[in-house]
Design an enzyme around this catalytic site. Sequence first.
Site, PDB file in Angstrom:
ATOM      1  N   HIS A 108      -6.613  -9.227  -4.269  1.00  0.00           N
ATOM      2  CA  HIS A 108      -5.773  -8.220  -4.199  1.00  0.00           C
ATOM      3  C   HIS A 108      -4.875  -8.188  -5.117  1.00  0.00           C
ATOM      4  CE1 HIS A 108      -7.238  -6.888  -0.104  1.00  0.00           C
ATOM      5  NE2 HIS A 108      -7.569  -8.159   0.410  1.00  0.00           N
ATOM      6  N   GLU A 166      -9.954 -12.307   1.674  1.00  0.00           N
ATOM      7  CA  GLU A 166     -10.918 -11.402   0.919  1.00  0.00           C
ATOM      8  C   GLU A 166     -11.329 -11.482  -0.455  1.00  0.00           C
ATOM      9  OE1 GLU A 166     -10.548  -7.557   4.020  1.00  0.00           O
ATOM     10  OE2 GLU A 166      -8.916  -7.901   2.694  1.00  0.00           O
ATOM     11  N   ASP A 215      -0.028  -6.334  -3.588  1.00  0.00           N
ATOM     12  CA  ASP A 215      -1.408  -5.916  -3.102  1.00  0.00           C
ATOM     13  C   ASP A 215      -1.884  -5.149  -4.663  1.00  0.00           C
ATOM     14  OD1 ASP A 215      -3.937  -5.417  -1.982  1.00  0.00           O
ATOM     15  OD2 ASP A 215      -3.004  -6.000  -0.292  1.00  0.00           O
ATOM     16  N   ARG A 270       0.769  -1.190  -0.065  1.00  0.00           N
ATOM     17  CA  ARG A 270       0.192   0.052  -0.091  1.00  0.00           C
ATOM     18  C   ARG A 270       1.015   1.072  -0.036  1.00  0.00           C
ATOM     19  NH1 ARG A 270      -3.421  -3.690   2.451  1.00  0.00           N
ATOM     20  NH2 ARG A 270      -5.274  -4.067   1.171  1.00  0.00           N
TER      21      ARG A 270
HETATM   22  C1  ACM Z   1      -6.420  -9.179   6.174  1.00  0.00           C
HETATM   23  O1  ACM Z   1      -6.248  -8.196   6.877  1.00  0.00           O
HETATM   24  N1  ACM Z   1      -6.970  -8.836   4.967  1.00  0.00           N
HETATM   25  C2  ACM Z   1      -5.571 -10.282   6.248  1.00  0.00           C
END
Ligand code: ACM
Length: 764
Positions: free
Chosen positions: A269, A332, A196, A167
Amino acid sequence: MRPLILLLLTGLFHGAAFSQQTIPVIPAPNEMTVAAGNFTFTPQTHIVCSKALENAIHPLVTKFKTAAGYDLINGPGKNHPADVLVQLDSSIGNTEGYSLEVGVTRISLKARSAAGAFYGVQTLLQLLPAAIEKKELSNNVLWTLPCVSIHDQPRFGYRGVMLDVARHYMPLDFIRKLIDLLAMQKMNRLHLHLTDSQGWRFESKKYPNLIKVGAFRKGTPLNTTYDFASRPADTVYGGYYTQLQLRELVRYAQKRYITIVPELEMPSHSQAALASYPDLACLDSNGKKFAYPQDIQNEFCTKDATFTFLENILVEIMDVFPSRYIHVAGDEASKQNWKKCIYCQRRMKQEGLQNVEELQSYFIKRIERFVNSRGRQIIGWDEILQGGLAPNAAVMSWTGIEGGIKAAHLHHQVIMTPGAFCYLDHYQSDAPGEPVAIGGYLPLSTVYGYDPVPASLPEGEKSYIQGTQGNLWTEYIPGPAKAEYMIFPRAVALAEVAWTQPAKKKFEDFIARLDQYCKRLDAYQVNYSRHLFEIKLLTARDQQGRILASVEGVAPGREVRYTLDGTTPTANADILRGSLAIDNDKTLSVAVLTEGKVTDQIAKTFRLHKAVGRKIQLATQPDAQYSRGGSHALVDGILGNNEHFEDDQWLGWEGKTFEGTIDFESPASTSSLQTRFFHKPTSWLWAPKSVTVQVSDDNLNFRTVAKTEISAPAPEGPMTFSISWTPVMARYLKVIVEPVGIIPAGAIGAGDLGWLFVDEVVIE
Ligand code: ACM
């Protein structure tokens, strides 16, 4: 057979220079006794160790050279035995364990491995004055340490911190500094989140677009809002690490007995990778790529080309990083595209997979086979449990503790990193002016109180919990200074969680040692947070309708001073004892002082009104995450934070109607309501649709005295809402707030329920 005799002696003598309490070692050694006397290092001190331990004693030797200005003499002299003898000793049970005997004339350090000796050296350094950590010569320091006997070993074998360099790119100098600091607190893993959607940081020789395209984005996050959308006017931001730099970093960490665990995000991601190699994305039934507006959860397609790509990258990663664990994320993934993608649908049919969860499991298992074939083991976030866990995978549990429990039941290794205890990107204080965080609230005491072994785990499954890790996600963390602020001292507390047996831990004792430890952090010029306490203001209403305010959460014996004029208390400010009567609107600033300096502080603004200290009955309880202050927070006379909604004054409901009934105990005249709603659509928080005020004499029959509709205000932040009515006498007053409901199309979180956040309910 030490304890009895030595404890008695200790009891007699420990007042001399050091007491057990003030031995400022973090993490606290698991067995330690303090005896009379000191050992003093001088330019004549001889240190002796075998070749195999030279690296382990390196910090002691180099720090003496820098801070004391002399070389410890390497090896025994003629007629001069070793003053400091460091040896391997296979009778020490734990690979990372050590024993340290400091006598008046001799120091003996024994360990089973070089790592253990290194930890003994860290303890030795912490027993010396903090000036030993300084980067320049300190004159007039007596390099003395107390006589102690320590037998120590870690509770867990995995003691880590995760740094998200995707990030925000973090400079290598900072990562090396972090490694030094983690080593000082006996941590042994640095997990690097290398890829990411917002950036790819690992140089691939085989796929050059990853660093040409994926490592850079247009539009830096604005530091107040997590903003990964690129705008034409934004400058290009990014960076990456070459394989050479990473190999050097790995070596740097190895010298400090730290393993770098690399993380490669998959299947989600992955926007930076997909931007670099668009062919790895899903295709819809018309053969078109899906549009990726502001969606971070973009999965790789499950076509064969993706596996070829990921396997090639994994080969490069495994070549650079010798870590046994290779982190393959798995978190996610919305998997929405997979439901529509022609390749993924074909894959599910071919493999007989019933749903996209099973497709994710297929994905991870296939990657696991590849990683295992190269002699390594995968680790992934909780979500790799979905659709069936890969046979040899370790689980990093983050969404709570259930994933970890489930994995341990299945006899898989587990690293515990639950958000509520280990997420270092959460706020650590309710103090105003805190740098913006992603959300959540994690004070130092909560980190310290964490036990990574879930109480519900059967005895036979406890050993699957291999350790714990603090995670620093960097969406809101543009660089080292803020990263340090978020990591320290919370990661210091976590180091003790990971090393020291629970029975030997005590928060107040930790805080006393931390005061000393902070001097070492000062020597490293660490921008650590001073919020050591979870300072809470408690309020009650007295007979005259004033607020009686008192403070909770500060360790006993600390000096607490206050001001009521909005200034920061100094050493001359009044001492706060018991409770303080507040009889008009003002700001109470409370500071904890250590050695005359403010080490922690908080400020809260009071607003006196008719409902302060009254009972308020809520028809629907706020969400557990956003109800720290309880219903009393709505009528405690304290206003919520202006900058964010994570403090103990704001209460939050997910899509539910707020209905609060205040009992004035006898008929009271009222004519207005003033309250605040937190309106922040980028975080799913919405101003409500309407507010209704009703009154009643019997708490059964209510009549409406005011009602108004609200149209959502433009600026994000706390929105002040006022409504008045013709004065009325009644014992009960009810406020009904109708939430926004479903978040409208086009907004972030569209289709989900909007949250309603309410601050003090001010009644006049
Ligand atoms: C996470 O916080 N997405 C592992």
